[in-house]
Design an enzyme around this catalytic site. Sequence first.
Site, mmCIF file in Angstrom:
data_model
loop_
_atom_site.group_PDB
_atom_site.id
_atom_site.type_symbol
_atom_site.label_atom_id
_atom_site.label_comp_id
_atom_site.label_asym_id
_atom_site.label_seq_id
_atom_site.Cartn_x
_atom_site.Cartn_y
_atom_site.Cartn_z
ATOM 1 N N GLU A 45 111.955 -7.263 60.921
ATOM 2 C CA GLU A 45 111.761 -6.654 62.238
ATOM 3 C C GLU A 45 113.088 -6.481 62.976
ATOM 4 O O GLU A 45 113.243 -5.563 63.783
ATOM 5 C CB GLU A 45 110.794 -7.506 63.075
ATOM 6 C CG GLU A 45 110.203 -6.799 64.275
ATOM 7 C CD GLU A 45 109.279 -5.646 63.926
ATOM 8 O OE1 GLU A 45 109.083 -4.768 64.793
ATOM 9 O OE2 GLU A 45 108.754 -5.605 62.782
ATOM 10 N N GLU A 54 110.556 2.657 61.779
ATOM 11 C CA GLU A 54 110.150 2.500 60.383
ATOM 12 C C GLU A 54 111.312 2.820 59.447
ATOM 13 O O GLU A 54 111.417 2.245 58.356
ATOM 14 C CB GLU A 54 108.939 3.389 60.079
ATOM 15 C CG GLU A 54 107.721 3.141 60.966
ATOM 16 C CD GLU A 54 107.273 1.690 61.012
ATOM 17 O OE1 GLU A 54 107.557 0.930 60.062
ATOM 18 O OE2 GLU A 54 106.638 1.303 62.016
#
Length: 396
Positions: free
Chosen positions: A191, A162
């Site tokens: 991503e 994250e």
Amino acid sequence: REYVVRAAKSEAVGEEAKPAGDFDAFRPYLEKIIDMKIQIADLWGYGADRYDALLDVYEPGITVEKLDAVFAALRAKLVPLAERIAAAPQPDVSFLGRNVPVDKQRAFGEFILREIGYDFAAGRLDASAHPFATGLNPGDVRVTTRYKEDDAGFSLFAVIHEGGHALYEQNISPELAGTNLCEGTSMGIHESQSRLWENMIGRSLPFWERYYGDFRRITGEFADVELEKFYRAVNEVKPSLIRTEADELTYNLHIMVRYELEKDLINRRLRAADLPEAWNAKYKEYLGIEPPNHTLGVLQDVHWSGGGFGYFPSYSLGNMYAAQIMDAMRRALPDLDGLIREGRFGPIREWLTEKIYRHGKMLTPAEAIRSAAGADLDPAYLTDYLTEKYTRLYNL
């Protein structure tokens, strides 16, 4: 309006059906969602394949034709590699289950976030049921993780993952603040940053050569575990049923299963009623395992219940982008491993900011990968990276 209402109901039923493993209760709602996604795709319009319309929501410019080619290349290399690894001597991972109190896990997670350059003046770390990052603007980008006392690695790698998303959002050019360009250009490029930081940096040997001492000191554990043993354990490759807990190699096979099923559902080549059987068959084919129930199988993800068709491929695209970006960064920063080993992430962050972060959504995904790597998407970078890394780790 009808779709939003149906998706909300579907998500609620999916949440109840998952722990009960009750696909039959969920199936009527899934059928309605699929029907409406097909209607939506037809209204939007598409080229060669109806599924292209849904892919474009998450990864503009990507098509079934392109994905079929890159996934075929991945499958041809990764399935045999996974089989070779399964036949090799396996690392000892038993010590990873030692109890580490949440406050110590949190302390190390905050320490690592600061080390890689996450700005706590423009964000915070909290706990949640499922780790995520969310950005309101570059001055407020928050991350969460999930803690398991018997698995300190879970929260740590979630924090780094994250944190990778957050570094992207925190370093978008201030000139874009307040516009709809002040966000990542696509789910795949976003991503790529979480995967690059989590796996290609965070699971690398140079990273742990720098931080294993800090990990032992802050957690108060693993003093009897040698660095090499720990490094091998956090890079274990093992076929698993749950996508979110998969290693970086087999994770891509989880995505291929979902991609192929989605294509068939949206093109009406597969009925929702036949989905569990098709799911189990593909898991047997690609990973050599079969779910014992629907909770661990077709009901495990929330994406379909909320109508997120077209989302899954962005995860594997992120892995492919990450490997290609990492290769380009190695060429630009020849002593990349040395920088990581010394905990000097400034040059890494600056290069990524210049090539990707600062542009926000000014670049398309294709333009972003060309900006960073000087070439179009090529799955060979990922297969080469995984083959080299795991051939060495497992002495293949």
